[in-house]
Design a protein around this motif. Structure first.
Motif, mmCIF file in Angstrom:
data_model
loop_
_atom_site.group_PDB
_atom_site.id
_atom_site.type_symbol
_atom_site.label_atom_id
_atom_site.label_comp_id
_atom_site.label_asym_id
_atom_site.label_seq_id
_atom_site.Cartn_x
_atom_site.Cartn_y
_atom_site.Cartn_z
ATOM 1 N N GLU A 106 0.830 -1.212 0.000
ATOM 2 C CA GLU A 106 0.000 0.000 0.000
ATOM 3 C C GLU A 106 0.862 1.259 0.000
ATOM 4 N N THR A 108 1.568 4.545 1.609
ATOM 5 C CA THR A 108 1.315 5.117 2.940
ATOM 6 C C THR A 108 1.343 6.641 2.954
ATOM 7 N N GLN A 113 -2.361 9.903 -2.260
ATOM 8 C CA GLN A 113 -3.184 8.717 -2.499
ATOM 9 C C GLN A 113 -4.311 9.030 -3.463
ATOM 10 N N ASP A 117 -5.339 3.524 -4.636
ATOM 11 C CA ASP A 117 -4.828 3.225 -3.288
ATOM 12 C C ASP A 117 -5.967 2.768 -2.377
ATOM 13 N N HIS A 121 -6.280 -0.864 -0.626
ATOM 14 C CA HIS A 121 -6.509 -0.978 0.822
ATOM 15 C C HIS A 121 -7.713 -1.878 1.104
ATOM 16 N N ASN A 122 -8.804 -1.672 0.370
ATOM 17 C CA ASN A 122 -9.999 -2.502 0.567
ATOM 18 C C ASN A 122 -9.753 -3.953 0.156
ATOM 19 N N ASN A 124 -6.884 -5.549 0.458
ATOM 20 C CA ASN A 124 -6.130 -6.160 1.558
ATOM 21 C C ASN A 124 -7.033 -6.468 2.752
#
Length: 357
Positions: A106, A108, A113, A117, A121-122, A124
């Motif tokens: 991701e 960070t 972002q 991104d 994130h979703n 993961n």
């Protein structure tokens, strides 16, 4: 990944960075230049003789800036589009092949972002949920297999003993009774597994209606009359009369029965079980207490897990699914449940039920 997927990915990324971009960008810039040049020529009355040299110079600038614009755009698109899309496609390919441990690195840096991104994130988060569900499924199957073996093994052993010609008729009847008991345990286990599975998969949806929760709790208490008489348990009931709630009567009945069953199971002979029901504001508070062995903090943290039995000495009297059912129903009906317990001093389960659902 099959051949069609490979071909699609190659074609997709090839089309993003083709020569058509350069031509398109050049034509757009040239059109803009022509329109601007025509306007300026009319405004400033540029001589016709100087127009060709000006146009040649301007066209060369257009070509140069078009190339620069396409290169910059490709670099930006490669970083912001191609790279994350390729990472997502590669990860989904691995998931399709059965790998649930895959994650995507991701970004960070919160200031830079974008939507990709958020998608990563979703993704993961989804993989974390899938991994935990797979672990629960594996553990559940393992526990079910173990729990099924116990009564089946008992039935098998007792039926072999019953076939012996050397046993008395009294022994034969005792073995038959044990077979019947194991069959009941097996039936109860399967019933609870099916109920829990249907609840977890939302195949059982609550049916809300107005009903007398005081009467329902009283019926559940009376159904355990044989149990408390068998162990000479003192029953202390403090139930307010005619309290109406809007909820699912059958599902709450399962909650009451499981809490009462636990209380009867863990209360010693000549012990005491207390049942209370009171109205508090717009809620109904139901509590079931026993003066049994109680629980330590470690046991309290796991009592609502499937097949967990903190006191193994009582394992033959249950299958560890009762409180898992209770927890799931409490969640579905948007109720609350609290547990207070100390080793050697018994336990109290308190259920808080909204009166209006």
């Amino acid at each position: 990944m099959n051949a069609d997927q490979n071909n699609w990915k190659k074609h997709h990324f090839r089309s993003l960075f083709s020569k058509r971009q350069l031509i398109g960008q050049f034509l757009i810039n040239l059109s803009m230049f022509a329109a601007t040049f025509t306007l300026l020529a009319r405004l400033f009355k540029i001589q016709i003789i100087s127009i060709p040299s000006i146009m040649m110079y301007s066209i060369s600038n257009v070509i140069c800036w078009s190339v620069i614009a396409v290169v910059v755009e490709n670099i930006t698109r490669r970083r912001n589009f191609q790279k994350p899309v390729k990472a997502i496609l590669d990860a989904t390919d691995k998931v399709c092949e059965g790998d649930l441990s895959v994650t995507i690195p991701e970004n960070t840096d919160s200031e830079h972002q974008n939507e990709f991104d958020l998608i990563i994130h979703n993704f993961n988060l989804m993989m974390e949920e899938l991994q935990s569900m797979e672990t629960l499924r594996t553990d559940f199957i393992s526990n079910v297999s173990h729990e099924l073996k116990t009564p089946i093994s008992a039935i098998s052993n007792y039926t072999k003993l019953m076939q012996s010609r050397s046993i008395t008729e009294e022994e034969r009847m005792e073995y038959a009774a044990q077979c019947e008991k194991s069959c009941r345990e097996l039936s109860g286990l399967i019933t609870n597994i099916l109920k829990l599975s249907r609840l977890e998969n939302q195949k059982i949806k609550p049916v809300y209606k107005k009903f007398d929760v005081s009467e329902r709790l009283t019926q559940c208490v009376l159904s355990f009359e044989d149990k408390w008489e068998e162990k000479n348990i003192e029953l202390d009931a403090d139930i307010d009369e005619r309290i109406m709630v809007n909820s699912d009567e059958d599902l709450l009945g399962i909650v009451f029965n499981n809490l009462l069953s636990n209380a009867m199971k863990f209360t010693p002979e000549n012990g005491c079980v207390k049942v209370a029901l009171h109205k508090k504001d717009d809620r109904v508070v139901v509590s079931v207490s026993d003066n049994g062995i109680g629980m330590d903090e470690k046991t309290k943290q796991h009592i609502f897990e499937k097949f967990y039995q903190g006191d193994t000495s009582h394992a033959t009297k249950g299958n560890g699914l009762g409180l898992a059912l209770v927890s799931r129903i409490i969640s579905i009906l948007q109720c609350e449940i609290n547990v207070e317990s100390e080793p050697g001093k018994g336990s109290t389960f308190t259920v808080i039920i909204p009166m209006n659902g």
